[in-house]
Design a protein around this motif. Structure first.
Motif, PDB file in Angstrom:
ATOM      1  N   GLN A 222      45.273 -40.071   4.659  1.00  0.00           N
ATOM      2  CA  GLN A 222      45.692 -41.376   4.140  1.00  0.00           C
ATOM      3  C   GLN A 222      46.639 -41.223   2.943  1.00  0.00           C
ATOM      4  O   GLN A 222      46.904 -42.182   2.220  1.00  0.00           O
ATOM      5  CB  GLN A 222      44.463 -42.191   3.719  1.00  0.00           C
ATOM      6  N   ASN A 223      47.145 -39.993   2.750  1.00  0.00           N
ATOM      7  CA  ASN A 223      48.057 -39.682   1.646  1.00  0.00           C
ATOM      8  C   ASN A 223      47.406 -39.885   0.283  1.00  0.00           C
ATOM      9  O   ASN A 223      48.078 -40.173  -0.707  1.00  0.00           O
ATOM     10  CB  ASN A 223      49.350 -40.491   1.738  1.00  0.00           C
ATOM     11  N   GLU A 224      46.078 -39.733   0.258  1.00  0.00           N
ATOM     12  CA  GLU A 224      45.336 -39.777  -1.003  1.00  0.00           C
ATOM     13  C   GLU A 224      45.061 -38.340  -1.449  1.00  0.00           C
ATOM     14  O   GLU A 224      44.946 -37.432  -0.627  1.00  0.00           O
ATOM     15  CB  GLU A 224      44.016 -40.526  -0.819  1.00  0.00           C
ATOM     16  N   TRP A 225      44.921 -38.155  -2.762  1.00  0.00           N
ATOM     17  CA  TRP A 225      44.642 -36.827  -3.286  1.00  0.00           C
ATOM     18  C   TRP A 225      43.143 -36.576  -3.333  1.00  0.00           C
ATOM     19  O   TRP A 225      42.396 -37.347  -3.916  1.00  0.00           O
ATOM     20  CB  TRP A 225      45.261 -36.658  -4.671  1.00  0.00           C
ATOM     21  N   VAL A 226      42.728 -35.487  -2.674  1.00  0.00           N
ATOM     22  CA  VAL A 226      41.323 -35.096  -2.585  1.00  0.00           C
ATOM     23  C   VAL A 226      41.143 -33.803  -3.364  1.00  0.00           C
ATOM     24  O   VAL A 226      41.917 -32.854  -3.211  1.00  0.00           O
ATOM     25  CB  VAL A 226      40.909 -34.883  -1.112  1.00  0.00           C
ATOM     26  N   SER A 227      40.114 -33.739  -4.177  1.00  0.00           N
ATOM     27  CA  SER A 227      39.871 -32.549  -4.981  1.00  0.00           C
ATOM     28  C   SER A 227      39.313 -31.406  -4.126  1.00  0.00           C
ATOM     29  O   SER A 227      38.347 -31.586  -3.383  1.00  0.00           O
ATOM     30  CB  SER A 227      38.881 -32.874  -6.104  1.00  0.00           C
ATOM     31  N   ALA A 228      39.951 -30.232  -4.236  1.00  0.00           N
ATOM     32  CA  ALA A 228      39.400 -29.016  -3.622  1.00  0.00           C
ATOM     33  C   ALA A 228      38.525 -28.360  -4.680  1.00  0.00           C
ATOM     34  O   ALA A 228      38.933 -27.420  -5.369  1.00  0.00           O
ATOM     35  CB  ALA A 228      40.516 -28.087  -3.166  1.00  0.00           C
ATOM     36  N   VAL A 229      37.309 -28.885  -4.821  1.00  0.00           N
ATOM     37  CA  VAL A 229      36.436 -28.475  -5.919  1.00  0.00           C
ATOM     38  C   VAL A 229      36.109 -26.988  -5.809  1.00  0.00           C
ATOM     39  O   VAL A 229      35.969 -26.447  -4.704  1.00  0.00           O
ATOM     40  CB  VAL A 229      35.138 -29.300  -5.931  1.00  0.00           C
ATOM     41  N   PRO A 230      35.997 -26.280  -6.926  1.00  0.00           N
ATOM     42  CA  PRO A 230      35.617 -24.868  -6.869  1.00  0.00           C
ATOM     43  C   PRO A 230      34.218 -24.701  -6.285  1.00  0.00           C
ATOM     44  O   PRO A 230      33.274 -25.387  -6.692  1.00  0.00           O
ATOM     45  CB  PRO A 230      35.654 -24.439  -8.339  1.00  0.00           C
ATOM     46  N   ILE A 231      34.091 -23.810  -5.314  1.00  0.00           N
ATOM     47  CA  ILE A 231      32.804 -23.482  -4.704  1.00  0.00           C
ATOM     48  C   ILE A 231      32.563 -22.003  -4.925  1.00  0.00           C
ATOM     49  O   ILE A 231      33.329 -21.168  -4.415  1.00  0.00           O
ATOM     50  CB  ILE A 231      32.777 -23.812  -3.200  1.00  0.00           C
ATOM     51  N   PRO A 232      31.535 -21.633  -5.696  1.00  0.00           N
ATOM     52  CA  PRO A 232      31.297 -20.216  -5.983  1.00  0.00           C
ATOM     53  C   PRO A 232      31.193 -19.383  -4.701  1.00  0.00           C
ATOM     54  O   PRO A 232      30.603 -19.807  -3.708  1.00  0.00           O
ATOM     55  CB  PRO A 232      29.970 -20.236  -6.749  1.00  0.00           C
ATOM     56  N   GLY A 233      31.765 -18.198  -4.740  1.00  0.00           N
ATOM     57  CA  GLY A 233      31.669 -17.277  -3.616  1.00  0.00           C
ATOM     58  C   GLY A 233      32.650 -17.533  -2.500  1.00  0.00           C
ATOM     59  O   GLY A 233      32.553 -16.900  -1.436  1.00  0.00           O
ATOM     60  N   THR A 234      33.604 -18.441  -2.716  1.00  0.00           N
ATOM     61  CA  THR A 234      34.556 -18.766  -1.645  1.00  0.00           C
ATOM     62  C   THR A 234      35.994 -18.521  -2.092  1.00  0.00           C
ATOM     63  O   THR A 234      36.298 -18.438  -3.279  1.00  0.00           O
ATOM     64  CB  THR A 234      34.451 -20.242  -1.204  1.00  0.00           C
TER      65      THR A 234
END
Length: 318
Positions: A222-234
């Motif tokens: 939808q052309n919205e900005w989504v956070s790629a949140v930090p996930i430990p171990g990835t």
């Protein structure tokens, strides 16, 4: 759509054991929708990451006059200061510093390094052997991860598992340690200080380790900005323009940006794991159905990537 469904977490462990089918299916679904995923069980040790982070931050915290001694002379290697790059469509340079290395070919290897704009000698800070050792250790580990990941990508496109290996004899692997100083500028829409302005990546696949600061954002359907949140171990994985072309637009090279609103420094390690400089990127190599015409003419990996890099460095200062 939630962040979890838009940027899924994929377990790379089966592919590391040679089973690419499950991982390939999950990669297919992720790259069709968002062009992004996380991978866990990637094989890069915490110690390897921690040591590079320590050595890199020690360097970035030096006075600029000291760091400037290691600016790139050729092959886009070495220290890149603030205001070095500006993304297309941006009105100001990215607010970041980064240090970049590429493949090394020591005399003892017997290999003759390719001669082109992206492959040449690395630049190393004097008197900092631990910096070099940490960088090279991570570089090797992330390359091994990239090789495994590409086999799963090949499976996702119904190709032989070694399809990409044929194009990666002397890969254009560039690994960057990236430092984002605390940004003090206001974040109103007309005056945003981007760590990295909105862009798509240039090459095939990107493998990113990010600290826990946050700030990476991906554009959803939808052309919205989504956070790629930090996930430990990835690691965060995304495809670039070359794989989008190669897949004949089956896979999405997606817009993303870094907006560091934390008030503190941010650190990440990005690896652009791309084919040989002269590798021909042609969707017809993927065996397109007779009813599906190629959207793109063939292009060499090096020419395309260098064109994008040159464009990003036309404006170096405000």
């Amino acid at each position: 759509m939630t962040q979890d469904s838009f940027i899924p977490v994929i377990d790379l462990a089966p592919a590391r054991e040679g089973d690419n089918a499950l991982v390939g299916k999950q990669i297919h679904d992720a790259f069709v929708s968002s062009g992004f995923c996380y991978i866990k069980n990637h094989g890069i040790s915490d110690e390897c990451i921690t040591e590079l982070k320590k050595q890199a931050l020690d360097f970035f915290h030096l006075p600029l006059s000291e760091k400037d001694r290691y600016r790139p002379k050729q092959a886009v290697r070495g220290f890149n200061a603030l205001n070095r790059t500006i993304m297309y469509g941006a009105d100001r340079p990215d607010y970041k510093e980064f240090y970049q290395i590429g493949p090394e070919f020591p005399p003892s290897s017997g290999q003759k390094p390719p001669q082109n704009e992206l492959q040449g000698p690395n630049v190393w800070p004097e008197g900092r052997p631990a910096f070099r050792d940490a960088f090279l250790a991570y570089y090797k580990a992330v390359a091994e991860c990239g090789q495994i990941l590409l086999k799963a990508v090949a499976n996702s496109l119904n190709l032989e598992s070694n399809f990409f290996e044929k194009k990666y004899h002397y890969p254009l692997q560039r690994t960057q340690a990236i430092w984002y100083p605390p940004a003090e500028a206001a974040h109103e829409a007309e005056s945003i200080t981007y760590g990295v302005a909105p862009h798509t990546d240039y090459g095939c696949i990107t493998l990113l380790w990010q600290d826990d600061t946050g700030g990476l954002e991906v554009q959803n359907l939808q052309n919205e900005w989504v956070s790629a949140v930090p996930i430990p171990g990835t690691l965060v994985i995304n495809i670039g323009d070359l794989l989008c072309r190669w897949s004949n637009d089956r896979y999405r090279s997606n817009m993303h940006r870094v907006l560091n609103k934390s008030g503190k420094e941010r650190f990440s390690i990005a690896t652009f794991y791309d084919p040989d400089f002269g590798a021909v990127i042609d969707p017809r190599d993927l065996g397109l159905p007779e009813t599906e015409a190629s959207h793109y003419e063939p292009v060499t990996a090096g020419a395309y990537i260098m064109g994008r890099i040159s464009e990003s460095q036309k404006k170096k200062t405000l």
